[in-house]
Enzyme design. Structure first.
Site, PDB file in Angstrom:
ATOM      1  N   LYS A  18      17.177 -10.048  -5.841  1.00  0.00           N
ATOM      2  CA  LYS A  18      16.452  -8.932  -5.225  1.00  0.00           C
ATOM      3  C   LYS A  18      17.063  -8.645  -3.858  1.00  0.00           C
ATOM      4  O   LYS A  18      17.198  -9.551  -3.027  1.00  0.00           O
ATOM      5  CB  LYS A  18      14.981  -9.358  -5.071  1.00  0.00           C
TER       6      LYS A  18
HETATM    7  C1  E4P Z   1       7.426  -6.299  -5.100  1.00  0.00           C
HETATM    8  O1  E4P Z   1       8.442  -6.739  -5.552  1.00  0.00           O
HETATM    9  C2  E4P Z   1       6.757  -6.806  -3.906  1.00  0.00           C
HETATM   10  O2  E4P Z   1       6.874  -8.199  -3.944  1.00  0.00           O
HETATM   11  C3  E4P Z   1       5.288  -6.489  -3.852  1.00  0.00           C
HETATM   12  O3  E4P Z   1       4.891  -5.709  -4.973  1.00  0.00           O
HETATM   13  C4  E4P Z   1       4.800  -5.954  -2.550  1.00  0.00           C
HETATM   14  O4  E4P Z   1       3.427  -5.716  -2.637  1.00  0.00           O
HETATM   15  P1  E4P Z   1       2.518  -5.528  -1.347  1.00  0.00           P
HETATM   16  O5  E4P Z   1       2.843  -4.197  -0.716  1.00  0.00           O
HETATM   17  O6  E4P Z   1       1.104  -5.545  -1.857  1.00  0.00           O
HETATM   18  O7  E4P Z   1       2.831  -6.665  -0.425  1.00  0.00           O
END
Ligand code: E4P
Length: 217
Positions: free
Chosen positions: A83
């Site tokens: 990622k």
């Molecule tokens: C996605 O890959 C992120 O880890 C996540 O969905 C972020 O979510 P949040 O905005 O609720 O922290």
């Protein structure tokens, strides 16, 4: 639509995976902090449970360092998805790692133009953040629709991984629009089973059943 679970909580992943509800997992530095675990150890444990893509995020900011981190993370297991953030260095990293045959998830996407760049850099997944747009009074779901249209217009095969999913309504909307994947915390995935009319109907059936005086077992 595939369900990824957005957590580094191994017990929660296992519980949902045993029910067949987990097609993959996403983590990020904040979720690793919340788990209190070592990133390499906990990610390996998750990959041993889940056969689908498991996103592990790089933390460097320059392409050379991100590429090195991505290669190290990819050694954890064959189902690791590296990622990377949607920056120029992240896009460079995406291109290099994708060309090496690694899965890449480009994260922190907040515009259709950013999603277009990620697709051109060979991303396996693009992660538009729905909830964080809602937080600033924009409609996160508009972004999912826009990316769907752009990708369909040009036949990009990058998968739309709708992220920052906070409500069951987000899940419904993503399914209607045609997001390929949603990633949501375990509590949101579990809440999909809830409906007040299910609870009320079950209570009435239990009441009537008690009056029959019968037993099945
Ligand atoms: C996605 O890959 C992120 O880890 C996540 O969905 C972020 O979510 P949040 O905005 O609720 O922290």
């Amino acid at each position: 639509m595939k369900f990824f679970v957005d957590t580094a909580d191994v017990a929660a992943i296992k519980e949902l995976n045993d029910l067949g509800m987990v097609d993959g997992v996403t983590t990020n530095p904040s979720l690793i902090l919340k788990s209190g675990r070592d990133i390499l150890e906990v990610t390996k444990e998750i990959c041993d449970i889940v056969s689908g893509p498991v996103s592990a995020e790089v933390v460097a900011l320059t392409a050379d360092e991100m590429i090195a981190e991505g290669r190290k993370l990819a050694e954890i297991a064959p189902n690791i998805t590296v990622k990377v953030p949607l920056t120029w260095d992240g896009l460079k990293t995406c291109k290099v790692l994708s060309d090496e045959g690694k899965m890449v998830n480009v994260t922190l996407c907040f515009s259709a133009n950013q999603a277009l760049l990620a697709a051109k850099a060979g991303a396996t997944f693009i992660s538009p953040f729905v909830g964080r747009l809602d937080d600033i009074n924009m409609d996160g779901m508009d972004l999912i629709s826009d990316i769907r249209q752009v990708y369909d217009n040009y036949g990009f095969d990058t998968q739309i991984l709708a992220a920052s999913i906070r409500t069951v309504n987000h899940v419904t909307q993503c399914a209607l629009i045609g997001a390929d994947v949603i990633t949501a915390p375990p509590a949101v995935i579990k809440a999909l089973a809830n409906h007040p009319l299910t609870d009320a109907g079950l209570a009435q059936f239990m009441k009537d059943w008690a009056k029959t005086g019968q037993k099945i077992l």
